[in-house]
Design a protein around this motif. Sequence first.
Motif, PDB file in Angstrom:
ATOM      1  N   ASP A 315     -93.323   0.595 -34.436  1.00  0.00           N
ATOM      2  CA  ASP A 315     -94.332   0.594 -35.494  1.00  0.00           C
ATOM      3  C   ASP A 315     -93.925  -0.391 -36.594  1.00  0.00           C
ATOM      4  N   SER A 317     -94.265  -0.126 -39.526  1.00  0.00           N
ATOM      5  CA  SER A 317     -93.807   0.559 -40.742  1.00  0.00           C
ATOM      6  C   SER A 317     -92.282   0.578 -40.860  1.00  0.00           C
ATOM      7  N   TYR A 318     -91.543   0.422 -39.741  1.00  0.00           N
ATOM      8  CA  TYR A 318     -90.079   0.436 -39.850  1.00  0.00           C
ATOM      9  C   TYR A 318     -89.586  -0.754 -40.656  1.00  0.00           C
ATOM     10  N   ARG A 320     -91.375  -2.492 -42.660  1.00  0.00           N
ATOM     11  CA  ARG A 320     -91.899  -2.361 -44.019  1.00  0.00           C
ATOM     12  C   ARG A 320     -91.038  -1.406 -44.826  1.00  0.00           C
ATOM     13  N   ALA A 321     -90.656  -0.315 -44.197  1.00  0.00           N
ATOM     14  CA  ALA A 321     -89.807   0.648 -44.893  1.00  0.00           C
ATOM     15  C   ALA A 321     -88.519  -0.031 -45.337  1.00  0.00           C
ATOM     16  N   ALA A 322     -87.922  -0.810 -44.417  1.00  0.00           N
ATOM     17  CA  ALA A 322     -86.660  -1.478 -44.749  1.00  0.00           C
ATOM     18  C   ALA A 322     -86.855  -2.413 -45.934  1.00  0.00           C
ATOM     19  N   MET A 323     -87.974  -3.152 -45.927  1.00  0.00           N
ATOM     20  CA  MET A 323     -88.200  -4.101 -47.008  1.00  0.00           C
ATOM     21  C   MET A 323     -88.526  -3.388 -48.311  1.00  0.00           C
ATOM     22  N   SER A 324     -89.252  -2.267 -48.216  1.00  0.00           N
ATOM     23  CA  SER A 324     -89.574  -1.546 -49.444  1.00  0.00           C
ATOM     24  C   SER A 324     -88.294  -1.007 -50.088  1.00  0.00           C
ATOM     25  N   MET A 325     -87.259  -0.819 -49.259  1.00  0.00           N
ATOM     26  CA  MET A 325     -86.003  -0.337 -49.814  1.00  0.00           C
ATOM     27  C   MET A 325     -85.134  -1.481 -50.322  1.00  0.00           C
ATOM     28  N   GLY A 326     -85.671  -2.699 -50.257  1.00  0.00           N
ATOM     29  CA  GLY A 326     -84.971  -3.805 -50.888  1.00  0.00           C
ATOM     30  C   GLY A 326     -84.260  -4.735 -49.933  1.00  0.00           C
ATOM     31  N   SER A 327     -84.452  -4.557 -48.634  1.00  0.00           N
ATOM     32  CA  SER A 327     -83.774  -5.415 -47.682  1.00  0.00           C
ATOM     33  C   SER A 327     -84.587  -6.681 -47.460  1.00  0.00           C
ATOM     34  N   ARG A 328     -83.887  -7.816 -47.393  1.00  0.00           N
ATOM     35  CA  ARG A 328     -84.585  -9.058 -47.082  1.00  0.00           C
ATOM     36  C   ARG A 328     -85.004  -9.064 -45.619  1.00  0.00           C
ATOM     37  N   PRO A 329     -86.016  -9.893 -45.278  1.00  0.00           N
ATOM     38  CA  PRO A 329     -86.563  -9.822 -43.912  1.00  0.00           C
ATOM     39  C   PRO A 329     -85.524 -10.026 -42.810  1.00  0.00           C
ATOM     40  N   ALA A 332     -83.089  -7.127 -42.504  1.00  0.00           N
ATOM     41  CA  ALA A 332     -83.859  -5.978 -42.027  1.00  0.00           C
ATOM     42  C   ALA A 332     -84.121  -6.112 -40.533  1.00  0.00           C
ATOM     43  N   ILE A 336     -82.557  -3.311 -38.281  1.00  0.00           N
ATOM     44  CA  ILE A 336     -83.558  -2.313 -37.903  1.00  0.00           C
ATOM     45  C   ILE A 336     -84.288  -2.696 -36.617  1.00  0.00           C
TER      46      ILE A 336
ATOM     47  N   PHE B  87     -97.119  -5.712 -48.893  1.00  0.00           N
ATOM     48  CA  PHE B  87     -97.220  -6.024 -47.461  1.00  0.00           C
ATOM     49  C   PHE B  87     -98.556  -6.669 -47.115  1.00  0.00           C
ATOM     50  N   TYR B 108     -89.482  -6.924 -51.074  1.00  0.00           N
ATOM     51  CA  TYR B 108     -88.138  -6.386 -51.238  1.00  0.00           C
ATOM     52  C   TYR B 108     -87.614  -6.544 -52.650  1.00  0.00           C
ATOM     53  N   PHE B 116     -93.917   6.798 -45.553  1.00  0.00           N
ATOM     54  CA  PHE B 116     -94.965   6.442 -44.597  1.00  0.00           C
ATOM     55  C   PHE B 116     -95.477   7.677 -43.885  1.00  0.00           C
TER      56      PHE B 116
END
Lengths: 421, 401
Positions: A315, A317-318, A320-329, A332, A336, B87, B108, B116
């Motif tokens: 999905d 969202s995994y 996205r979740a990593a990036m929302s927590m501050g990880s660069r692409p 991440a 992940i 996003f 980020y 989610f």
Amino acid sequence: MAEATTNLRTHAAKRLAPEDARNAAREVRARRLRAFLFVAPLLVFVMFAFVAPIASMLFRSAYNPTVANLVPASLVAIADWDGEGRPSDDVLGQFAIDLKRLANDRTSGQLAEEINRFLPGTSSVVKSTARTLRRVDDGTLAQTGPALLLDANDAWAEPGIWRALQEAGKVYTTSYYLTALDLEMTRDGSIQQRDTQIYLKLYGKTLWMALIITVLTLILGYPLAFHMAQSSTSRANFLMVFVLLPFWTSLLVRTTSWIALLQTNGVVNSTLIALGLTQDPFELLYTQFSTIIAMTHILLPFMVLPLYSVMRGIDPSYMRAAMSMGSRPIPAFLKIYLPMSLPGLSAGALLVFIISVGYYITPALVGGTDGQMISNIIAFHMQQSNNWELAAALGSLLLFLIIALYWLYDRFIGAGNIKLG
Amino acid sequence: MSTTVNVAARRGFLNAAVAFKKTGGARLNKHSGTDVFLEFDDVKKSYDQKSLVVKGFNIAVEQGEFITLLGPSGSGKTTVLMMLAGFESVTSGTIAIRGQSINKTAPYKRNIGMVFQNYALFPHMTVAENLGYPLGVRGMAKADQRKRISEYLDLVELGDFGNRYPGQLSGGQRQRVALARAMIFEPTLILMDEPLGALDKKLREQMQYEITRLHEQLGFTVMYVTHDQAEALSMSNRIAVFNDGIVQQCAAPAELYEKPANAFVAEFIGENNFIEGQVDRIEGKHAIVTIKGEGTITAEAAEGLVAGGRCVVSVRPEKLFIHPSTHAHDHDIKATFVARIYVGDFIRYYFRLADNKEIVVKVLNDLSAPEFGEGDVGRLQWLTSDCIAFPHSGEMPGVTG
Ligand SMILES: Nc1ncnc2c1ncn2[C@@H]1O[C@H](COP(=O)(O)OP(=O)(O)OP(=O)(O)O)[C@@H](O)[C@H]1O
Ligand SMILES: [Mg+2]
């Protein structure tokens, strides 16, 4: 604890009566029988088409009764020989009688070939002697057999050819396996390396080429599968057609088109020359390079398909979740996404690697001498040199090799990690 | 079996909450101040360069507020959250945090926590590793990480679960891990996209309680998306009712329920009856409406109502009373009894009006609940202040609920 006692009590209360237990057991048996009947045709097919040939291959690699059937009496006579000097006249006489019989039956060629394997260059000795002995009548042969033999060729005076006969006469032998590993047994029973190293080098080259092909399909396939998994369904299906296209064209056509591309005056070279990039055409075809490039092309779908089907299930969202927590692409992705796509990656890599280790047709067509793999030498021994036993030994080793690789894989990565869909 | 576990878990949960308040809670306590924290200014979004999915979204959120986006499926709620999290790009308009536009800020760098719908817990990492991920990204020392992780695991009452993998947890436990993971790096804003959608009713109610508690305790701002209006009403400071890419009304739960701004909100929030009529005249805040076969009634006039135009008058089923009743009333109309459905704590009566439209009355299940035979004519009564006249929007809303 209290729960455990309750469980026990309910268990006791629920125990089956003997009659019920018999009924239940009968039902289980019936179900098993039904299940067995469902798979029975497949089982029969697999026995005939897979288990039996492999078993016979394994058997053949160590069992060779040809010589024992051709000259049984000579082998009995030579059994007492100490291996030094010339065998006794009894042995020579018996062999002369046997050889004449073979010459008349037109089976002396077989014997020549078998002995030749153990002492190269003796094929013609056996054949010419057989031709000489065919015309001698039985009476003369019985009296002057040894002399006739020694007259026919000097080689019969040497111990070498007799040792070769003894070796070839063994019904069960490990010599093919030793040969397949570039080893040989000396007369005192110790094992030593052969002078010419062929097969080990070939196995090594095969594994190396398979590894390169796997890495190449990975480099090409991973981004493609990733892109497909990210695109809309219609676009992914469209791209999937191109991935599957190679599956829908004949393997032979695909391989021959590589010949057309790579040959000396083929598409690639004429383009390079037309562009003025080179004066002389490159040797592209019939090299290791051409084998690798053509096989990479052919095996690419085996990498892309499992990768894609695993990635499709990841999905978005995994990430996205990593990036929302501050990880660069990129971190991440490495932390992940990559681990989550690993089941598809290992399935694809294993598939491509194992298929390429045993690949035959492409190296045979575009490989030349340099790009040959182990299956080509196996085919050579089956078709040209008629040495089925050695082919079987080489094939069995290939089988063991693949099983060993799979075991290693299971040990370190875990076969449970494979996911094809 | 599972009920016992849930109850036990919940009980433990409460204890942990109390303990936390005593120890580490103070650090995270609510900021004061009523400045605008987050602002959407005429934000529009189009995916296909042809049609707008979000058509001019405006909202100003204060620090520490719990804002819920409520709306039917496909109304653009997730899209709004995705734009806020970074996003999805913003087609036009600005999203600003503390007055600074974040339109161009990478996701980020936004420091926004997100829960989610599928939890998005990393399956190859343990619960503790999942919680440690945002801390590791921020370069926190291992020892500090461990302390913070155990603090937050206790906070969501999963102290012993740090070494489990997400696959070994129940739905509710996963949900709590996801919540802890979104909070652990102390973002000022947390987005939740239908976080309870996959849970059963009982667990959902428990988690609603937990989210509310954590929100009050830690004081972060929440942007919450849900389909479930009961959830929205019980949890939020304010609710933005979304339809068709436009905010129909953004108000506190009670106001939304008592004073819906238009027929859509009246229909969407709670259960409602709609009676068709014609506006006779408007007198100040009231409208005099002609109802077929019943003469005129007086109702609160909604915005946009014009004299002579068609309208619908909304009355909530629990505000209707069946004669005889002791409740005060301004209106009294005749209706034919159709059916009576026993629901448990109350009884639903279905009546038919003169224009053949059905109307529902909710009556508390007590001794006064009347008996009717099919076809009997009864009388329904209600107060002027309990009914609102909305302009007729062409298509007539039915009985909802
Ligand atoms: N990536 C996308 N590309 C194109 N259209 C999209 C995309 N995501 C959403 N849409 C469309 O935008 C509209 C709003 O979608 P959105 O997901 O925001 O709705 P929602 O309010 O979250 O609905 P739900 O309650 O069902 O989750 C829908 O019509 C949807 O089809
Ligand atoms: Mg959504």
